[in-house]
Design an enzyme around this catalytic site. Structure first.
Site, PDB file in Angstrom:
ATOM      1  N   HIS A  38       0.835  -1.220   0.000  1.00 27.24           N
ATOM      2  CA  HIS A  38       0.000   0.000   0.000  1.00 27.24           C
ATOM      3  C   HIS A  38       0.864   1.263   0.000  1.00 27.24           C
ATOM      4  CE1 HIS A  38      -3.157  -2.845   1.188  1.00 27.24           C
ATOM      5  NE2 HIS A  38      -2.277  -3.278   2.087  1.00 27.24           N
ATOM      6  N   SER A  72      15.324  20.898 -17.569  1.00 29.82           N
ATOM      7  CA  SER A  72      14.079  21.619 -17.787  1.00 29.82           C
ATOM      8  C   SER A  72      14.398  22.889 -18.555  1.00 29.82           C
ATOM      9  CB  SER A  72      13.458  21.960 -16.437  1.00 29.82           C
ATOM     10  OG  SER A  72      12.615  23.081 -16.563  1.00 29.82           O
ATOM     11  N   LYS A 105      16.475  21.599 -12.311  1.00 33.90           N
ATOM     12  CA  LYS A 105      15.738  20.338 -12.477  1.00 33.90           C
ATOM     13  C   LYS A 105      16.567  19.265 -13.161  1.00 33.90           C
ATOM     14  CE  LYS A 105      11.739  19.424 -12.046  1.00 33.90           C
ATOM     15  NZ  LYS A 105      10.620  19.992 -12.783  1.00 33.90           N
ATOM     16  N   GLU A 113       9.536   8.029 -16.935  1.00 27.67           N
ATOM     17  CA  GLU A 113       8.169   8.458 -17.262  1.00 27.67           C
ATOM     18  C   GLU A 113       7.749   7.917 -18.627  1.00 27.67           C
ATOM     19  OE1 GLU A 113       8.189  12.732 -16.752  1.00 27.67           O
ATOM     20  OE2 GLU A 113       9.159  12.445 -14.811  1.00 27.67           O
TER      21      GLU A 113
END
Ligand code: ARG
Length: 456
Positions: free
Chosen positions: A155, A276, A282, A289
């Site tokens: 969980h 970025s 970043k 992803e």
């Protein structure tokens, strides 16, 4: 004019042409069409339908066409609607009259099915091979951090400490099942449809078993209508890719979490991160992803094809032309994901200290503490309640579980459970995340890798 327009009173409308041409995407099949055509020529020669000079002429022309494709000089004719008609047209230009014999006892229906099976057979091999490389990358990543551990989650709540190698091996075992599935699918599709004709076979005395053997198929089709009309092998390949994609998506999601500041279990190497355009600080985990994102596309390609197939009456229907783009897309995209993800794991910087500190959250020891009491003869449910009460006490007082155990009568002997890595060492059951059990799994994994490599 296309090959068959000659019989029609007026030419095809441009709108239908644009709708129905498939050359723009099925040229990816050129090498497989040539392979099928070579086998077909040899089959015709063997059946006495071509004499030796004719067969040699046609084979020479097929070689020439191959060289044109390889050298990027093949020119599509204005009315070549697909790769198959384009090659036949060009062969006929090169050899003259005998070109007209190439399509004897063959329809585009068995021709397309043959080329597509050959393509899919190679594709499954390539995907299995790249998947095996990812399995090796996962194992190497674990081997590079022997003894390292992190919290295991249920969980997404910290549950019990697990070895990093055990965690990565969990992904490896899933991928090995994917590889198994890819190779099983490859075996099932390895049946030649060549000789099935348009749908009913042919009166010409060709031998499908002969051409099947030339093409390395295990057998020839048993039923001509089945041979030209089913694309179950494409659907199966798309499923294999979709499930492999889902596994890699879960790995991607995990890398996104691990590389976030909040977890901080790992950093992706500079080669596998992107910057970025606006935020100079970043470091984005796009590789992870995209591994996650592409899986949606793989699932879409599978469900799209299943929807295409579901209403089709026997035998060939032009709808079947819609099998190619999803297949080509899933094959090329999954290979991209496999390669990038393997590179990301091979260069991943795992933060052993941070992960260990998280795994030493005293609460993570609770289950093992209860099992310790079981070892002393306490029934598990009672042990569970006792430890549950200690955990509640610790939470209420905002102190650590270790401190509560330390001050509780009769439990001091169990304080060693809170030593770094102590619970892991006790995890000895088969398949468990303890050092010895993990070593057994590593050995099993190595055997499975050898077996998969042998089947490739
Ligand atoms: N490009 C077509 C396909 O991929 C070729 C088959 C056309 N066959 C036919 N009977 N119209 O399916």
């Amino acid at each position: 004019m296309t090959l068959w327009e000659k019989h029609f009173s007026s030419p095809m409308d441009e709108a239908l042409w644009d709708l129905s041409e498939s050359y723009s995407f099925d040229q990816a099949l050129y090498a497989y069409d040539l392979e099928g055509s070579r086998a077909h020529v040899r089959g015709l020669a063997r059946a006495g339908l071509l004499d030796e000079p004719e067969a040699a002429n046609l084979l020479g022309a097929l070689d020439k066409v191959e060289a044109e494709f390889a050298g990027d000089t093949f020119l599509r004719g204005p009315r070549d609607e697909d790769i198959h008609t384009a090659i036949e047209r060009r062969v006929t230009e090169l050899v003259g009259d005998v070109g007209a014999k190439l399509h004897t006892a063959r329809s585009r229906n068995d021709q397309v099915a043959t080329a597509l099976r050959l393509f899919t057979r190679d594709a499954l091999t390539n995907i299995a091979r790249a998947s095996l490389d990812l399995v090796n990358a996962l194992i190497e990543a674990g081997d590079g951090h022997e003894g390292a551990y992190l919290p295991g989650y249920t969980h997404l709540q910290r549950a019990q400490p697990v070895l990093l190698s055990h965690h990565l091996q969990a992904h490896a075992f899933a991928l090995l099942r994917d590889i198994d599935r890819l190779l099983d699918s490859r075996h099932r599709l390895n049946v030649s449809p060549l000789g099935a004709g348009a749908l009913a076979g042919t009166s010409v005395a060709i031998d499908p078993a002969y051409t099947a053997a030339l093409l390395g198929f295990e057998t020839a089709f048993a039923n001509s209508m089945d041979a030209v009309s089913d694309r179950d092998f494409v659907a199966e390949a798309l499923f294999d890719v979709a499930l492999l994609g889902v596994h890699m998506s879960r790995m991607g999601e995990e890398l996104v979490l691990w590389t976030s500041k909040e977890f901080n279990f790992a950093t992706l190497s500079a080669q596998f991160t992107t910057g970025s355009s606006m935020l100079p600080q970043k470091r984005n985990s796009d590789v992870a992803e995209l591994a996650r994102g592409k899986s949606g596309r793989f699932i879409g390609n599978l469900t799209g094809l299943l929807a295409t197939l579901k209403g089709l009456p026997l035998a060939y229907n032009r709808d079947l032309q819609e099998d190619k783009e999803p297949l080509f897309d899933s094959v090329s995209q999954v290979l991209l994901v496999l390669r990038a993800l393997a590179g990301a794991y091979r260069t991943l910087d795992f933060h052993e200290e941070v992960a260990r500190a998280s795994a030493e959250d005293p609460f993570v020891v609770a289950t093992d503490l209860a099992e310790q009491l079981v070892g002393e003869g306490v029934p598990f449910r009672q042990a569970y309640e006792r430890v549950g009460a200690l955990a509640a006490e610790a939470l209420a007082e905002n102190v650590s579980l270790r401190d509560v155990v330390a001050r509780t009568e009769g439990l001091q002997a169990h304080l060693a459970m809170f030593d770094p890595g102590a619970t892991l060492a006790r995890r000895r059951s088969p398949g468990a995340s303890g050092p010895a059990a993990s070593r057994d799994q590593a050995a099993r994994l190595r055997r499975a890798i050898d077996e998969a490599a042998r089947r490739l």
